[in-house]
Design an enzyme around this catalytic site. Structure first.
Site, PDB file in Angstrom:
ATOM      1  N   SER A   1      -1.760   8.582   4.880  1.00  0.00           N
ATOM      2  CA  SER A   1      -2.617   7.956   5.529  1.00  0.00           C
ATOM      3  C   SER A   1      -2.657   6.465   5.970  1.00  0.00           C
ATOM      4  O   SER A   1      -3.191   5.821   6.485  1.00  0.00           O
ATOM      5  CB  SER A   1      -4.051   8.182   4.561  1.00  0.00           C
TER       6      SER A   1
ATOM      7  N   SER B   1       0.758   9.121   0.733  1.00  0.00           N
ATOM      8  CA  SER B   1       0.160   8.269   1.737  1.00  0.00           C
ATOM      9  C   SER B   1       0.829   6.948   1.948  1.00  0.00           C
ATOM     10  O   SER B   1       0.580   6.080   2.982  1.00  0.00           O
ATOM     11  CB  SER B   1      -1.415   8.231   1.651  1.00  0.00           C
TER      12      SER B   1
ATOM     13  N   LYS C   1      -4.705  -2.030   3.516  1.00  0.00           N
ATOM     14  CA  LYS C   1      -5.152  -0.912   4.072  1.00  0.00           C
ATOM     15  C   LYS C   1      -6.597  -0.798   3.825  1.00  0.00           C
ATOM     16  O   LYS C   1      -7.299  -1.135   2.848  1.00  0.00           O
ATOM     17  CB  LYS C   1      -4.260   0.384   3.111  1.00  0.00           C
TER      18      LYS C   1
END
Lengths: 500, 104
Positions: free
Chosen positions: A155, A179, A80
């Site tokens: 996210s 997330s 990420k």
């Protein structure tokens, strides 16, 4: 598209060890799959071909020499884009950091590579990890591999989409309010939120420091166990990392689950009614998972978590307050974007932040600044911290009665791109089942438990502090009861199947 | 509860954000709704409850593990400046601080 990227950690390692393939060939196959799928999914923002090649060659040399392979040997992973990678662009999904090159690696990244993993690149996410749909990325939304008109969740949307579509075997994500787990649920993969302090946050770009966690996304509980084993443990560079021994998560997967007490919080099924409703298909899939566990001799116990109905409100005050402080660092001085031609220092700060941040980040900075400002601090921030203590106490009491708590990960399956972005409060309420674990600091795992309308549904197991091994074990056993789910039809390949 | 436009302007200034008129109107509306939603916390009985600032899971107490206060190698000057939008003579360079509009 090759089927190679849909393999499990163990099969990758075995095939490399038995010289059926090489880490280099596997990485190349992944880059090929990414090139083919990324225009549709928008998951990867930056590829790290050189770094991947260097690492793959290192693994291949070990295999050539017949030396023992490390546990994640040759396993291609996505990272990420809120985790720092030395010399590899780290944008946080923000214009603010469009050209930012970290000078060091996050500890979790360093440990994955030390365990033999091959980093393919950096994956898209909501700006500074703030969002539940990945629509807040400055680089455009990631699309859900199950239905590209829908969001992948957020996210860590790029992490979940990459794993679901086979553009990597596993991924790292971060979870501040859900997330990791929410996108895992939306994309039909496994996502683990470790206990606060279990995994070092060194090198994770800070959002809400008392809530931020790093954790794995994978296609099976076993693969998640391999990743967690590699990244968990104390780190002198993160004072909040816990000095607690790391168990052998993979070996412990095979211990029995019969006799486990699973708590069913009535609030989880009732509270959703007030806020738009628990989707009937989600309810049915989660109930189906609970029935399967009951048949496997787990005991279902109704419990209460009376303060979790306040979790979303509590979370959005604490997380935004901490974010407003953490994001003060983006001022155009030391790194990142700077508004050109500002005439004074103050104007430079304001113009830099106005142009560098997107709407949701500004909204949260404003809310957090408001909650911390003179006259409101006690009414909002301090009150939220006290409610947080109540929520943590609810969990403490529940874990005196039960071993694990089960509930849905999200109230609905993946929604359509654009459907909620204009209504921030409605978007926040998507997190009702995930935020309370972050607030309490307890670990939780989401894994697929069926489909609703052709879209994956996630069931979430929450455990007591440092009970990751138990969560992974329950998930692993449940996967066997459930049978395979996925890959998404558009990404299905002959013989390629996520459940190993 | 309605958050006034003046209030949004005040917190935007505190947060060093320059908002356009359109952004101000939008944020005023959004913040008002969110503040109204979080008012539900007033219903919680908090008698005798201390604020929870940090997760106190075993071993996660930062106070409990302060390291020795010894000098160790860190960033070089070159590394520290590597991402600077503007640097000169080993320093971060910024627009003028004195004599500008912000002095008042």
């Amino acid at each position: 598209m090759t089927e190679l990227p849909l393999l499990s950690v163990e099969i990758v390692r075995r095939r490399i060890g038995e010289r059926q393939t090489t880490a280099t060939a596997l990485a190349e196959a992944c880059f090929g799959a990414i090139a083919a799928a990324n225009p549709r999914l928008n998951g990867y923002l930056t590829l790290s071909q050189e770094r991947a090649r260097t690492q793959a060659e290192r693994i291949d040399r070990l295999a050539d020499q017949g030396l023992p392979l490390p546990p994640l040997a040759g396993v291609p992973v996505a990272v990420k884009d809120v985790l720092s990678t030395r010399g590899l662009r780290t944008t946080c999904g923000s214009r603010m950091l469009e050209n930012y090159l970290p000078q060091y690696d996050a500890t979790a990244v360093e440990r994955l590579e030390a365990a033999g993993a091959v980093i393919l690149g950096k994956v898209n996410c909501d700006e500074f990890a703030m969002g539940s749909s990945n629509e807040n990325s400055a680089y455009g939304p990631v699309r859900n591999p199950w239905d590209t008109e829908r969001v992948p969740g957020g996210s860590s949307g790029g992490s979940a989409a990459a794993v679901a579509a086979g553009l990597g075997v596993a991924a790292l994500g971060s979870d501040t309010g859900g997330s990791i787990r929410q996108p895992a649920a939306f994309c039909g993969v496994v996502g683990l939120l470790p206990t606060y302090g279990r995994v070092s946050r060194f090198g994770l770009v800070a959002f809400g420091s008392s809530l931020d966690h790093v954790g794995p996304l994978a296609r099976s509980a076993k693969d998640a166990a391999y990743l967690l084993a590699a990244i968990a443990g104390a780190d002198p560079k993160d004072a909040t990392s816990a000095d607690v021994p790391v168990p052998d998560y993979v070996a412990e997967l095979e211990q029995p689950i019969a006799g486990l007490k699973i708590g069913i919080p009535c609030e989880a099924f009732a509270a959703a009614g007030e806020t738009g409703g628990l989707d009937a298909g989600v309810n049915a899939a989660v109930r189906g998972a609970l029935d399967a566990l009951e048949r496997a001799d787990c005991q279902l116990v109704e419990i209460r978590l009376p303060h979790t109905e306040y979790a979303t409100a509590t979370y959005y005050l604490i997380a935004t307050a901490e974010a407003s402080a953490n994001l003060a660092r983006y001022d155009g001085v030391r790194y990142g974007f700077r508004a050109p031609e500002a005439e004074s220092l103050g104007a430079m700060y304001r113009q830099t932040r106005d142009h560098g941040f997107g709407a949701e980040v500004k909204r949260r900075i404003l809310l957090g600044t408001y909650a911390l400002s003179a006259g409101y601090y006690d009414a909002y921030y301090r009150r939220a911290q006290r409610v947080r203590a109540r929520i943590a106490e609810d969990y403490r009491q529940a874990f005196q009665q039960v071993d694990v708590i089960a509930m849905p990960t999200t109230p609905t399956p993946a929604f359509r791109i654009g459907e909620r972005i204009e209504d921030p409060l409605r978007m926040y309420l998507n997190d009702i089942y995930t935020v309370s674990a972050d607030l309490a600091g307890v670990p939780a795992i989401s894994l697929p438990c069926g489909l609703a309308g052709g879209l994956p549904v996630g069931v979430q197991f929450t455990g007591n502090y440092f009970a990751e091994s138990l969560l992974l074990r329950l998930a692993h056993h449940y996967e066997r009861l459930r049978g395979p789910i996925g890959p998404p039809p558009a990404f299905a390949t002959p013989g390629g199947n996520g459940a190993q | 509860m309605q958050v006034s436009r003046e209030e949004v302007e005040r917190i935007a200034a505190l947060a060093h954000l320059d908002l356009t008129a359109e952004e101000l109107a939008r944020m005023q509306k959004d913040l008002s709704r969110i503040v109204e939603y979080v008012a539900q916390l007033e219903r919680v009985n908090l008698e005798g409850v201390e604020p929870m600032a940090q997760v106190a899971a075993a071993g996660a107490d930062p106070e409990a593990k302060l390291r020795a206060d010894e000098a160790r190698p860190g960033f070089t000057q070159e590394q520290a400046l590597a991402n600077a939008p503007q640097a000169a003579a080993g320093c971060f360079q910024v627009p003028r601080v004195l004599g500008g509009e912000d002095e008042a």
